[in-house]
Write an enzyme that holds these catalytic residues in place. Structure first.
Site, PDB file in Angstrom:
ATOM      1  N   GLU A  47      67.200  42.784  20.501  1.00 52.17           N
ATOM      2  CA  GLU A  47      67.505  43.958  21.333  1.00 52.17           C
ATOM      3  C   GLU A  47      67.554  43.504  22.788  1.00 52.17           C
ATOM      4  OE1 GLU A  47      63.983  46.382  21.864  1.00 52.17           O
ATOM      5  OE2 GLU A  47      65.166  48.184  22.278  1.00 52.17           O
ATOM      6  N   ASN A 107      70.993  52.146  24.660  1.00 56.93           N
ATOM      7  CA  ASN A 107      70.427  50.883  24.185  1.00 56.93           C
ATOM      8  C   ASN A 107      71.222  50.563  22.931  1.00 56.93           C
ATOM      9  OD1 ASN A 107      68.903  48.819  23.135  1.00 56.93           O
ATOM     10  ND2 ASN A 107      66.927  49.751  23.665  1.00 56.93           N
ATOM     11  N   LYS A 124      70.860  53.089  19.918  1.00 56.15           N
ATOM     12  CA  LYS A 124      69.471  53.364  19.502  1.00 56.15           C
ATOM     13  C   LYS A 124      69.172  54.865  19.534  1.00 56.15           C
ATOM     14  CE  LYS A 124      64.767  51.731  20.623  1.00 56.15           C
ATOM     15  NZ  LYS A 124      64.041  50.800  21.556  1.00 56.15           N
ATOM     16  N   GLU A 143      62.182  53.841  28.401  1.00 51.04           N
ATOM     17  CA  GLU A 143      63.452  53.905  27.680  1.00 51.04           C
ATOM     18  C   GLU A 143      64.051  55.302  27.713  1.00 51.04           C
ATOM     19  OE1 GLU A 143      62.208  50.887  24.178  1.00 51.04           O
ATOM     20  OE2 GLU A 143      64.279  51.552  24.171  1.00 51.04           O
ATOM     21  N   CYS A 173      64.758  48.173  17.298  1.00 52.99           N
ATOM     22  CA  CYS A 173      63.363  48.215  17.701  1.00 52.99           C
ATOM     23  C   CYS A 173      62.564  49.402  17.140  1.00 52.99           C
ATOM     24  CB  CYS A 173      63.259  48.146  19.217  1.00 52.99           C
ATOM     25  SG  CYS A 173      61.667  47.550  19.720  1.00 52.99           S
ATOM     26  N   ASN A 198      62.046  44.373  21.196  1.00 54.99           N
ATOM     27  CA  ASN A 198      61.256  43.878  22.336  1.00 54.99           C
ATOM     28  C   ASN A 198      59.974  44.700  22.268  1.00 54.99           C
ATOM     29  OD1 ASN A 198      63.330  42.990  25.153  1.00 54.99           O
ATOM     30  ND2 ASN A 198      63.982  43.035  23.067  1.00 54.99           N
TER      31      ASN A 198
HETATM   32  N1  ING Z   1      59.440  48.810  21.766  1.00 56.36           N
HETATM   33  C1  ING Z   1      58.341  49.205  20.986  1.00 56.36           C
HETATM   34  C2  ING Z   1      58.644  49.340  19.499  1.00 56.36           C
HETATM   35  O1  ING Z   1      58.841  50.405  18.958  1.00 56.36           O
HETATM   36  C3  ING Z   1      56.430  50.639  20.690  1.00 56.36           C
HETATM   37  C4  ING Z   1      57.660  50.419  21.521  1.00 56.36           C
HETATM   38  C5  ING Z   1      55.503  49.614  20.485  1.00 56.36           C
HETATM   39  C6  ING Z   1      56.252  51.846  20.112  1.00 56.36           C
HETATM   40  C7  ING Z   1      54.381  49.848  19.701  1.00 56.36           C
HETATM   41  C8  ING Z   1      55.122  52.096  19.309  1.00 56.36           C
HETATM   42  C9  ING Z   1      54.185  51.094  19.105  1.00 56.36           C
HETATM   43  O2  ING Z   1      58.549  48.291  18.884  1.00 56.36           O
HETATM   44  C10 ING Z   1      60.716  49.266  21.760  1.00 56.36           C
HETATM   45  N2  ING Z   1      61.553  48.657  22.617  1.00 56.36           N
HETATM   46  O3  ING Z   1      61.090  50.173  21.038  1.00 56.36           O
END
Ligand code: ING
Length: 319
Positions: A47, A107, A124, A143, A173, A198
């Protein structure tokens, strides 16, 4: 006859805020060349693979974030990737920030055929984080400020990859955490889900404890469950490492329709992992445990599409 696909996941190490696209593109071309040398027919990049994970940085004026977006693909800086794909006859998935001519920001990720034609495009849908500066958080995750929810649904297309035709789908993601997204792809007989991510290695919400080791565990759980329950392969591909002091985890994986991890990256830097996929494996689940036509009972699923948030259940009390 076995339908064999040699799949490469090209994990990227960190991209610093000050680094231009040419740095990332150069690294991706080298990974693509290695993948081709090792017989891969498709390479999946992460991503937002062209820039640092910029949604961690707050900008009051959105126009000051414009340089993080691609206004056209390929561009002069990204063209070497298209040239390498043509030269090596390898298809590739690329995640990037898209700004459309009429000013919409997404995205986005595309699958590009070696000819240079875009075969599949996805924007996304599940945008995590927030849209305004959040003083409670340790690190911002904006985001919802920098992107609109995707407007292309979850498309699947059957396209030539190497010697075969493969039913391709894309998630980005956070999408991987939502079983509905996987199921919409599964209902279109997806065989390979390309999913870049990411993901911060530490919880920055600052609203409760999450054991650090669970970050990777949850990511793998989501991808393995998605593959098993929809009888498909997936490549979960990280941008990893420390970007301007902020750590993203790696642990990219390739998973088969039984939910087994076939290959896993062990660094948090540029790293290629490759797996020999027997696409015929998708048939078993689709014709037995997850024969949707035979086993699903849609008349009981209405809450899933009619209700957005959860509601408290009725309370039982003894007579
Ligand atoms: N990053 C993370 C993901 O869903 C996140 C945000 C991390 C959400 C951990 C919930 C828990 O992997 C992106 N870019 O979506």
């Amino acid at each position: 006859m076995t339908r064999r696909l040699v799949l490469a996941a090209a994990q990227l190490g960190p991209i610093q805020k000050a680094e231009g696209r040419d740095v990332a593109v150069g690294r991706m071309v080298r990974l693509m060349e290695t993948a081709a040398r090792r017989g891969a027919e498709v390479v999946v990049f992460p991503e937002l693979a062209l820039t640092t994970f910029f949604p961690r940085w707050y900008e009051e004026d959105l126009s000051r974030a414009d340089h993080w977006y691609e206004h056209a693909l390929p561009s002069n800086e990204t063209a070497p990737l298209w040239e390498a794909a043509k030269k090596h006859g390898i298809g590739f998935h690329l995640g990037y920030a898209e700004k459309t001519p009429d000013g919409h920001r997404y995205n986005t990720a595309v699958y590009v055929h070696p000819s240079g034609e875009t075969v599949l495009k996805y924007r996304k849908v599940h945008l995590p984080g927030h849209s305004e500066y959040d003083p409670v958080r340790k690190v911002q995750h904006l985001e919802k400020r920098y992107f609109e929810p995707g407007d292309l649904g979850f498309p699947v297309v059957r396209a030539p990859v190497g010697e075969n035709k493969v039913n391709l789908g894309i998630l980005i993601c956070n999408d991987r955490r939502w079983p509905e997204a996987w199921r919409v792809l599964g209902l279109q007989q997806v065989e390979l889900v390309m999913c870049g991510y990411n993901t911060p290695s530490l919880n920055a919400e600052n609203r409760g404890f999450e054991a650090h080791h669970l970050r990777v565990a949850h990511s793998h759980l989501a991808i393995q469950a998605g593959c098993y329950q929809n009888s498909c392969f997936a490549a979960g591909v990280a941008k990893a490492g420390t970007e301007d002091g902020h750590e993203l985890f790696g642990h990219s994986i390739i998973v088969n329709p039984q939910g087994e991890i076939m290959a896993q990256a062990t660094s948090w830097d540029d790293e290629l992992i490759i797996a020999d996929c027997d696409l015929g494996m998708c048939e078993l689940g689709r014709k037995t445990i997850f024969d949707f036509a035979r086993h699903r009972r849609v008349e009981h699923y209405t809450r899933i599409v009619e209700q957005t948030g959860s509601v408290a259940p009725p309370e039982w009390t003894p007579k």
